[in-house]
Design an enzyme around this catalytic site. Structure first.
Site, PDB file in Angstrom:
ATOM      1  N   LYS A 181       0.824  -1.209   0.000  1.00 30.49           N
ATOM      2  CA  LYS A 181       0.000   0.000   0.000  1.00 30.49           C
ATOM      3  C   LYS A 181       0.867   1.272   0.000  1.00 30.49           C
ATOM      4  O   LYS A 181       0.504   2.289  -0.571  1.00 30.49           O
ATOM      5  CB  LYS A 181      -0.899  -0.008   1.245  1.00 30.49           C
ATOM      6  CG  LYS A 181      -2.346   0.217   0.904  1.00 30.49           C
ATOM      7  CD  LYS A 181      -3.196   0.131   2.123  1.00 30.49           C
ATOM      8  CE  LYS A 181      -4.473   0.921   1.907  1.00 30.49           C
ATOM      9  NZ  LYS A 181      -5.337   0.888   3.055  1.00 30.49           N
ATOM     10  N   GLU A 247      13.357  10.092 -18.285  1.00 31.68           N
ATOM     11  CA  GLU A 247      12.970   9.204 -19.389  1.00 31.68           C
ATOM     12  C   GLU A 247      11.941   9.886 -20.294  1.00 31.68           C
ATOM     13  O   GLU A 247      12.052   9.866 -21.521  1.00 31.68           O
ATOM     14  CB  GLU A 247      12.375   7.919 -18.820  1.00 31.68           C
ATOM     15  CG  GLU A 247      11.844   7.009 -19.916  1.00 31.68           C
ATOM     16  CD  GLU A 247      11.240   5.711 -19.399  1.00 31.68           C
ATOM     17  OE1 GLU A 247      11.259   5.485 -18.180  1.00 31.68           O
ATOM     18  OE2 GLU A 247      10.763   4.942 -20.235  1.00 31.68           O
ATOM     19  N   ARG A 248      10.933  10.498 -19.661  1.00 31.32           N
ATOM     20  CA  ARG A 248       9.873  11.128 -20.462  1.00 31.32           C
ATOM     21  C   ARG A 248      10.426  12.296 -21.269  1.00 31.32           C
ATOM     22  O   ARG A 248      10.056  12.498 -22.418  1.00 31.32           O
ATOM     23  CB  ARG A 248       8.734  11.570 -19.546  1.00 31.32           C
ATOM     24  CG  ARG A 248       7.995  10.363 -19.057  1.00 31.32           C
ATOM     25  CD  ARG A 248       6.918  10.610 -18.052  1.00 31.32           C
ATOM     26  NE  ARG A 248       6.322   9.321 -17.730  1.00 31.32           N
ATOM     27  CZ  ARG A 248       5.859   8.972 -16.540  1.00 31.32           C
ATOM     28  NH1 ARG A 248       5.907   9.811 -15.545  1.00 31.32           N
ATOM     29  NH2 ARG A 248       5.345   7.774 -16.352  1.00 31.32           N
ATOM     30  N   ARG A 273       7.095  19.857 -56.936  1.00 24.76           N
ATOM     31  CA  ARG A 273       5.920  19.106 -57.365  1.00 24.76           C
ATOM     32  C   ARG A 273       4.941  20.080 -58.033  1.00 24.76           C
ATOM     33  O   ARG A 273       4.535  21.075 -57.407  1.00 24.76           O
ATOM     34  CB  ARG A 273       5.275  18.428 -56.143  1.00 24.76           C
ATOM     35  CG  ARG A 273       3.971  17.727 -56.415  1.00 24.76           C
ATOM     36  CD  ARG A 273       4.169  16.442 -57.169  1.00 24.76           C
ATOM     37  NE  ARG A 273       2.896  15.796 -57.427  1.00 24.76           N
ATOM     38  CZ  ARG A 273       2.710  14.907 -58.374  1.00 24.76           C
ATOM     39  NH1 ARG A 273       3.729  14.526 -59.154  1.00 24.76           N
ATOM     40  NH2 ARG A 273       1.542  14.355 -58.558  1.00 24.76           N
ATOM     41  N   LEU A 343       2.526  15.481 -48.987  1.00 26.49           N
ATOM     42  CA  LEU A 343       3.343  14.760 -49.972  1.00 26.49           C
ATOM     43  C   LEU A 343       2.492  13.930 -50.919  1.00 26.49           C
ATOM     44  O   LEU A 343       2.969  13.454 -51.957  1.00 26.49           O
ATOM     45  CB  LEU A 343       4.345  13.850 -49.246  1.00 26.49           C
ATOM     46  CG  LEU A 343       5.384  14.562 -48.371  1.00 26.49           C
ATOM     47  CD1 LEU A 343       6.081  13.578 -47.446  1.00 26.49           C
ATOM     48  CD2 LEU A 343       6.401  15.296 -49.233  1.00 26.49           C
ATOM     49  N   GLY A 344       1.239  13.708 -50.556  1.00 26.59           N
ATOM     50  CA  GLY A 344       0.367  12.870 -51.386  1.00 26.59           C
ATOM     51  C   GLY A 344       0.833  11.420 -51.341  1.00 26.59           C
ATOM     52  O   GLY A 344       1.403  10.967 -50.341  1.00 26.59           O
ATOM     53  N   ALA A 368       6.713   4.720 -22.229  1.00 27.76           N
ATOM     54  CA  ALA A 368       7.089   5.591 -21.096  1.00 27.76           C
ATOM     55  C   ALA A 368       5.870   6.147 -20.368  1.00 27.76           C
ATOM     56  O   ALA A 368       5.880   7.277 -19.886  1.00 27.76           O
ATOM     57  CB  ALA A 368       7.998   6.729 -21.582  1.00 27.76           C
TER      58      ALA A 368
HETATM   59  C1  LIG Z   1       7.784  -0.042 -28.827  1.00 34.15           C
HETATM   60  C2  LIG Z   1       7.685  -0.106 -27.341  1.00 34.15           C
HETATM   61  C3  LIG Z   1       8.822   0.060 -26.575  1.00 34.15           C
HETATM   62  C4  LIG Z   1       8.759  -0.072 -25.188  1.00 34.15           C
HETATM   63  N1  LIG Z   1       9.911  -0.011 -24.456  1.00 34.15           N
HETATM   64  C5  LIG Z   1       9.854  -0.303 -23.133  1.00 34.15           C
HETATM   65  C6  LIG Z   1      11.067  -0.436 -22.376  1.00 34.15           C
HETATM   66  O1  LIG Z   1      12.170  -0.261 -22.900  1.00 34.15           O
HETATM   67  N2  LIG Z   1      10.960  -0.763 -21.067  1.00 34.15           N
HETATM   68  C7  LIG Z   1       9.764  -0.973 -20.452  1.00 34.15           C
HETATM   69  O2  LIG Z   1       9.740  -1.264 -19.268  1.00 34.15           O
HETATM   70  N3  LIG Z   1       8.603  -0.855 -21.142  1.00 34.15           N
HETATM   71  C8  LIG Z   1       8.620  -0.544 -22.458  1.00 34.15           C
HETATM   72  N4  LIG Z   1       7.457  -0.458 -23.179  1.00 34.15           N
HETATM   73  C9  LIG Z   1       6.196  -0.673 -22.503  1.00 34.15           C
HETATM   74  C10 LIG Z   1       5.349   0.567 -22.370  1.00 34.15           C
HETATM   75  O3  LIG Z   1       5.902   1.425 -21.401  1.00 34.15           O
HETATM   76  C11 LIG Z   1       3.925   0.101 -22.024  1.00 34.15           C
HETATM   77  O4  LIG Z   1       3.426  -0.499 -23.208  1.00 34.15           O
HETATM   78  C12 LIG Z   1       3.047   1.229 -21.556  1.00 34.15           C
HETATM   79  O5  LIG Z   1       3.442   1.683 -20.283  1.00 34.15           O
HETATM   80  C13 LIG Z   1       1.571   0.828 -21.496  1.00 34.15           C
HETATM   81  O6  LIG Z   1       1.376  -0.391 -20.873  1.00 34.15           O
HETATM   82  P1  LIG Z   1       0.513  -1.535 -21.601  1.00 34.15           P
HETATM   83  O7  LIG Z   1       1.015  -1.695 -22.974  1.00 34.15           O
HETATM   84  O8  LIG Z   1       0.512  -2.708 -20.720  1.00 34.15           O
HETATM   85  O9  LIG Z   1      -0.959  -0.936 -21.717  1.00 34.15           O
HETATM   86  P2  LIG Z   1      -2.067  -0.915 -20.576  1.00 34.15           P
HETATM   87  O10 LIG Z   1      -1.523  -0.416 -19.305  1.00 34.15           O
HETATM   88  O11 LIG Z   1      -2.763  -2.223 -20.560  1.00 34.15           O
HETATM   89  O12 LIG Z   1      -3.050   0.206 -21.140  1.00 34.15           O
HETATM   90  C14 LIG Z   1      -4.066  -0.073 -22.125  1.00 34.15           C
HETATM   91  C15 LIG Z   1      -4.929   1.172 -22.266  1.00 34.15           C
HETATM   92  O13 LIG Z   1      -5.566   1.472 -21.009  1.00 34.15           O
HETATM   93  C16 LIG Z   1      -5.300   2.821 -20.657  1.00 34.15           C
HETATM   94  N5  LIG Z   1      -5.186   2.936 -19.210  1.00 34.15           N
HETATM   95  C17 LIG Z   1      -4.505   2.136 -18.346  1.00 34.15           C
HETATM   96  N6  LIG Z   1      -4.628   2.587 -17.103  1.00 34.15           N
HETATM   97  C18 LIG Z   1      -5.379   3.720 -17.162  1.00 34.15           C
HETATM   98  C19 LIG Z   1      -5.872   4.651 -16.203  1.00 34.15           C
HETATM   99  N7  LIG Z   1      -5.611   4.526 -14.904  1.00 34.15           N
HETATM  100  N8  LIG Z   1      -6.618   5.701 -16.626  1.00 34.15           N
HETATM  101  C20 LIG Z   1      -6.903   5.851 -17.945  1.00 34.15           C
HETATM  102  N9  LIG Z   1      -6.480   4.985 -18.912  1.00 34.15           N
HETATM  103  C21 LIG Z   1      -5.727   3.946 -18.513  1.00 34.15           C
HETATM  104  C22 LIG Z   1      -3.954   3.132 -21.328  1.00 34.15           C
HETATM  105  O14 LIG Z   1      -3.775   4.533 -21.476  1.00 34.15           O
HETATM  106  C23 LIG Z   1      -4.110   2.414 -22.640  1.00 34.15           C
HETATM  107  O15 LIG Z   1      -4.851   3.212 -23.525  1.00 34.15           O
HETATM  108  C24 LIG Z   1       7.511  -0.313 -24.569  1.00 34.15           C
HETATM  109  C25 LIG Z   1       6.356  -0.428 -25.351  1.00 34.15           C
HETATM  110  C26 LIG Z   1       6.434  -0.353 -26.719  1.00 34.15           C
HETATM  111  C27 LIG Z   1       5.175  -0.540 -27.527  1.00 34.15           C
END
Ligand SMILES: Cc1cc2nc3c(=O)[nH]c(=O)nc-3n(C[C@H](O)[C@H](O)[C@H](O)COP(=O)(O)OP(=O)(O)OC[C@H]3O[C@@H](n4cnc5c(N)ncnc54)[C@H](O)[C@@H]3O)c2cc1C
Length: 509
Positions: A181, A247-248, A273, A343-344, A368
């Site tokens: 928690k 990171e962000r 073009r 660019l079409g 992220a």
């Molecule tokens: C190409 C790529 C590279 C990545 N690289 C890394 C990496 O290097 N390291 C790492 O650790 N992770 C990595 N990730 C993972 C990435 O951080 C997660 O995919 C991301 O945090 C979302 O988690 P999820 O895919 O499980 O989606 P979910 O958490 O299942 O979310 C699904 C949907 O629900 C929505 N949602 C979830 N909770 C809430 C809430 N409380 N309120 C409103 N909406 C919500 C989300 O916004 C989303 O639209 C990568 C992902 C990709 C696709």
């Protein structure tokens, strides 16, 4: 026009010029790796040799010590080399902020020079099959065994999976409900490739990241020394959060260089073009589109470097990092879509880099922390800020015969704290804010008294049906307003009436 910001230091300005030249010299090679879908090892080595992986690493650990701003400058340029930008970014994210802030001196001496040299790549491992946005819900476990930890579990969507040597992971070290928690159940660890039981499970076929491996990793009774634990046991959530702002920000900055390349491409293309006997850059719609892209590119760049400066000044720009991440990725999506339209048909081919931005943007909106999660952070943290919670009371002004925002004392201040007077305060508020409730503190500000005295009066008025209350989850009175009966009891009907000067008396009833 200078592309450098005036607050950058001379070394930051110098690295900007230098990396730009490096990128332009290596542009073609990066494209070759993109087309062959090969991981650009030789190019990554060249970046490492230049020392760019050390942009954010202090000099005493072998870095360039250019801070978050320098890291953004390098990320934005290397982002133009596609896979190289992503690898550069995650390699820094896999430990730089976390070790700097939470590592021991010995750990700093062990890992920071490795991050700086770029000889080894790093991967950041937060996400799991059942822990995505809810990053605290990790299942990967770490159990202490003497001087070692035993790791079990899986991580997924890991950028740089396989090609990386260092994996910065978060594991669960407690199942105690009370500890969970308080977010005290997570601990951070560094795991090196090659440890028995540590394996690569899958590489994802993705919409983008064409030549950057991203996949699943598996920890099957992987033993690591306690030395590899970063920060105290149970402090992993703080370690994770401290890394996330950086990171962000970097994840946002990596798009800026690409935006500039797209603008260049659009000017080049539309001047060549011809349709309807005119170059397409003469069409107002095309000019509007390019202007919009330039605007978004500049705004996103400015905001990223503003956020980087806050980080460099030792602030915790949680809201700003979320905004930077959100706007840069949303702008990237808009820019990708708009560029393709300008660019079409050619824009839809892989021969031009517009479709690539669109695919990258969609990934950016999810990685992220999804943009929905960023909005959650922006809202929740801003809602707590005093800056956005300044008093904003409307009070009746007899001179203008209207309610206006005022910091003057209420006309009820100093009256005895009786049921009758409290009802007057709440009913008077109907005249000013007919659709709003008052908080108990609003009432207290108007009439005075203690919270407990007022609460008793609210309860008595509620019992008599003269006010209604809105309670929070714990049952505490959070809001109050007068009922119809309460309004009638407090003041005569005329008290609440109000008509503009031009309104005809004959029409009143
Ligand atoms: C190409 C790529 C590279 C990545 N690289 C890394 C990496 O290097 N390291 C790492 O650790 N992770 C990595 N990730 C993972 C990435 O951080 C997660 O995919 C991301 O945090 C979302 O988690 P999820 O895919 O499980 O989606 P979910 O958490 O299942 O979310 C699904 C949907 O629900 C929505 N949602 C979830 N909770 C809430 C809430 N409380 N309120 C409103 N909406 C919500 C989300 O916004 C989303 O639209 C990568 C992902 C990709 C696709």
């Amino acid at each position: 026009m200078s592309e450098e910001f005036f607050w950058w230091t001379d070394p930051q300005k110098a690295i900007y010029k230098e990396v730009r030249v490096f990128v332009e010299e290596n542009f073609e090679e990066a494209e070759e790796y993109f087309w062959s879908t090969k991981f650009p090892w030789p190019l990554v080595k060249k970046v490492a040799k230049k020392g760019y992986f050390g942009a954010g690493v202090p000099k005493e650990y072998g870095g360039l010590e250019l801070g978050a701003t320098g890291s953004c400058i390098v990320a934005a340029q290397l982002g133009r080399l596609y896979a190289v930008g992503h690898v550069f970014t995650v390699s820094m994210l896999a430990g730089l902020e976390q070790v700097l802030r939470f590592g021991t001196e010995e750990q700093k001496k062990t890992w920071l020079p490795k991050i700086a040299s770029g000889e080894e790549l790093g991967a950041l491992c937060i996400t799991e099959p059942f822990a995505g946005s809810d990053a605290a819900n990790v299942f990967t476990s770490a159990i202490k065994d003497g001087d070692e930890w035993i790791l079990n579990g899986k991580k997924r969507f890991i950028t740089g999976a396989g090609v990386s040597d260092r994996y910065f992971i978060y594991a669960k070290t407690s199942d105690d409900k009370a500890i969970r928690k308080q977010y005290g159940h997570i601990t951070a660890f560094m795991v090196e490739k090659g440890r028995p039981g540590f394996s690569l499970e899958k590489i994802n076929p993705l919409i983008g990241f064409d030549n950057v491996p991203n996949g699943y990793i598996d920890f099957d009774h992987v033993r690591i020394p306690d030395f590899n634990r970063i920060g105290a046991v149970g402090n992993g959530w703080n370690v994770m959060m401290s890394g996330l702002n950086f990171e962000r920000l970097i994840g946002a900055a990596v798009f800026s260089g690409l935006f500039e390349d797209v603008i260049n491409l659009l000017f080049h293309f539309t001047k060549r073009r011809v349709q309807f006997n005119r170059t397409t850059n003469q069409f107002p719609g095309i000019q509007d589109g390019i202007a919009e892209i330039i605007t978004k590119s500049k705004v996103s760049r400015l905001y990223s470097y503003h956020c980087a400066k806050l980080l460099d000044d030792g602030k915790e720009p949680m809201v700003e990092a979320s905004i930077a991440k959100m706007i840069n990725t949303e702008y990237a999506r808009d820019i990708g879509l708009k560029a393709i339209q300008i660019l079409g048909g050619d824009g839809l081919t892989k021969f031009l880099p517009a479709e690539r931005i669109l695919r990258e943007a969609k990934i950016g909106e999810i990685v992220a922390g999804t943009n929905e999660v960023q909005k959650m952070i922006i809202y929740r943290f801003s809602a707590m800020l005093p800056f956005y919670n300044k008093p904003m009371r409307l009070r009746w002004n007899d001179k203008v015969n209207a309610p206006i925002i005022s910091s003057k004392e209420s006309q009820f201040k100093g009256l005895d704290l009786t049921e009758e007077n409290v009802l007057k305060v709440i009913s008077h508020d109907y005249k000013i804010n007919p659709g709003l409730y008052m908080t108990p503190d609003d009432v207290r500000e108007d009439i005075g008294g203690s919270r407990s005295e007022l609460r008793k009066i609210f309860e008595q008025l509620e019992e008599q049906g003269l006010i209604v209350t809105h309670r929070d989850r714990s049952g505490k009175i959070a809001l109050v307003k007068s009922t119809y009966e309460g309004l009638q009891k407090a003041f005569p009907k005329e008290y609440y009436q109000w008509f503009p000067a031009w309104y005809d008396n004959a029409d009143k009833f």
